[in-house]
Design a protein around this motif. Structure first.
Motif, PDB file in Angstrom:
ATOM      1  N   GLN A  25      65.142  12.029  32.045  1.00  0.00           N
ATOM      2  CA  GLN A  25      65.004  13.222  31.222  1.00  0.00           C
ATOM      3  C   GLN A  25      63.894  14.131  31.751  1.00  0.00           C
ATOM      4  O   GLN A  25      62.881  13.665  32.260  1.00  0.00           O
ATOM      5  CB  GLN A  25      64.696  12.843  29.766  1.00  0.00           C
ATOM      6  N   HIS A  26      64.117  15.438  31.590  1.00  0.00           N
ATOM      7  CA  HIS A  26      63.106  16.417  31.998  1.00  0.00           C
ATOM      8  C   HIS A  26      63.309  17.678  31.171  1.00  0.00           C
ATOM      9  O   HIS A  26      64.266  17.773  30.386  1.00  0.00           O
ATOM     10  CB  HIS A  26      63.232  16.720  33.495  1.00  0.00           C
ATOM     11  N   ASN A  27      62.412  18.654  31.335  1.00  0.00           N
ATOM     12  CA  ASN A  27      62.443  19.858  30.503  1.00  0.00           C
ATOM     13  C   ASN A  27      62.948  21.096  31.240  1.00  0.00           C
ATOM     14  O   ASN A  27      62.859  22.206  30.705  1.00  0.00           O
ATOM     15  CB  ASN A  27      61.051  20.141  29.937  1.00  0.00           C
ATOM     16  N   LEU A  31      69.613  25.010  36.413  1.00  0.00           N
ATOM     17  CA  LEU A  31      69.349  25.707  37.673  1.00  0.00           C
ATOM     18  C   LEU A  31      67.942  25.417  38.182  1.00  0.00           C
ATOM     19  O   LEU A  31      67.732  25.230  39.392  1.00  0.00           O
ATOM     20  CB  LEU A  31      69.553  27.212  37.498  1.00  0.00           C
ATOM     21  N   GLU A  32      66.964  25.385  37.275  1.00  0.00           N
ATOM     22  CA  GLU A  32      65.600  25.043  37.685  1.00  0.00           C
ATOM     23  C   GLU A  32      65.559  23.643  38.281  1.00  0.00           C
ATOM     24  O   GLU A  32      64.868  23.392  39.274  1.00  0.00           O
ATOM     25  CB  GLU A  32      64.657  25.144  36.483  1.00  0.00           C
ATOM     26  N   TYR A  33      66.313  22.744  37.665  1.00  0.00           N
ATOM     27  CA  TYR A  33      66.312  21.366  38.160  1.00  0.00           C
ATOM     28  C   TYR A  33      66.913  21.267  39.554  1.00  0.00           C
ATOM     29  O   TYR A  33      66.442  20.486  40.390  1.00  0.00           O
ATOM     30  CB  TYR A  33      67.075  20.455  37.203  1.00  0.00           C
ATOM     31  N   GLN A  34      67.944  22.054  39.828  1.00  0.00           N
ATOM     32  CA  GLN A  34      68.530  22.004  41.165  1.00  0.00           C
ATOM     33  C   GLN A  34      67.535  22.435  42.235  1.00  0.00           C
ATOM     34  O   GLN A  34      67.541  21.908  43.350  1.00  0.00           O
ATOM     35  CB  GLN A  34      69.795  22.868  41.206  1.00  0.00           C
ATOM     36  N   ILE A  35      66.672  23.370  41.883  1.00  0.00           N
ATOM     37  CA  ILE A  35      65.626  23.776  42.825  1.00  0.00           C
ATOM     38  C   ILE A  35      64.560  22.692  42.930  1.00  0.00           C
ATOM     39  O   ILE A  35      64.140  22.308  44.025  1.00  0.00           O
ATOM     40  CB  ILE A  35      65.013  25.119  42.388  1.00  0.00           C
ATOM     41  N   ASN A 196      66.155  27.466  50.271  1.00  0.00           N
ATOM     42  CA  ASN A 196      67.449  26.835  50.557  1.00  0.00           C
ATOM     43  C   ASN A 196      68.220  26.528  49.275  1.00  0.00           C
ATOM     44  O   ASN A 196      69.448  26.673  49.221  1.00  0.00           O
ATOM     45  CB  ASN A 196      67.243  25.572  51.381  1.00  0.00           C
ATOM     46  N   ALA A 197      67.522  26.100  48.251  1.00  0.00           N
ATOM     47  CA  ALA A 197      68.185  25.838  46.967  1.00  0.00           C
ATOM     48  C   ALA A 197      68.769  27.122  46.391  1.00  0.00           C
ATOM     49  O   ALA A 197      69.898  27.130  45.876  1.00  0.00           O
ATOM     50  CB  ALA A 197      67.205  25.210  45.987  1.00  0.00           C
TER      51      ALA A 197
END
Length: 207
Positions: A25-27, A31-35, A196-197
């Motif tokens: 789990q994260h906040n 899209l932010e997580y993919q980066i 790149n992300a």
């Protein structure tokens, strides 16, 4: 959360799966997580899940700028080398390296800082990617505060000790689309991973 892409090597996808399992789990938004995940893949440092900060709509803005072939200005050659292959496979944006763009010497300023200041005049709406030079980031932020130019996006992730925290704090205080890493961590691999992300998000038409 793992999204296969023809631009990713199978080993990268396998690494993403392992990162997903370890993070849990994260906040962050999807899209932010993919980066963040690509940064973690490049550094093997899970702290970046909390260190990366995104201004509102910064990902959307960055993706649109890349699709429009907006020039990418990097502070040093190592950042350029980290993105040049994927840029060539996607939108073929011009890439300008500030330290190689110096045409004059400014007293009391580093070559990278001088190069970035010159780039800010030549490419006022560029995407600025700072992975190593905190003094250059400070100079850019000052130029923005004085309304001398307005970049499309700043990726501010310098690494080290001298002026690093100050530069990131100043970036956080200005009203410009930005992705930054808080604290002392950062560097060329982080800067390149973020670009790149964004390129992959733009190419896959996820936004």
């Amino acid at each position: 959360m793992n999204t296969p892409s023809s631009l990713n090597h199978p080993i990268v996808e396998q690494s993403f799966t392992l990162i997903d399992q370890e993070i849990g789990q994260h906040n962050l938004t999807l899209l932010e997580y993919q980066i963040a995940r690509r940064v973690i893949h490049s550094t093997a440092d899970f702290e970046f899940i909390n260190l990366l900060k995104f201004s509102p709509n910064s990902i959307d803005i960055g993706v649109k700028a890349l699709r429009n072939q907006t020039p990418i200005i990097t502070d040093v050659t190592m950042v350029r080398q980290g993105i040049v292959n994927l840029v060539a496979k996607t939108f073929n944006n011009p890439i300008i390296t500030a330290i190689e763009n110096v045409t004059r010497t400014l007293p009391g300023k580093t070559r990278t800082e001088t190069g970035l200041l010159e780039c800010s005049q030549q490419y006022p709406h560029g995407i600025y990617v700072i992975g190593n030079a905190p003094t250059a980031l400070l100079a850019l932020c000052q130029q923005i505060k004085e309304k001398k130019f307005k970049p499309s996006l700043i990726i501010g992730v310098p690494v080290g000790f001298v002026s690093v925290l100050e530069s990131k704090k100043m970036l956080a205080q200005i009203d410009i689309p930005q992705i930054r890493a808080e604290g002392r961590k950062g560097g060329s691999p982080v800067a390149a991973a973020i670009v790149n992300a964004l390129l992959i998000l733009a190419w896959e038409n996820k936004i």
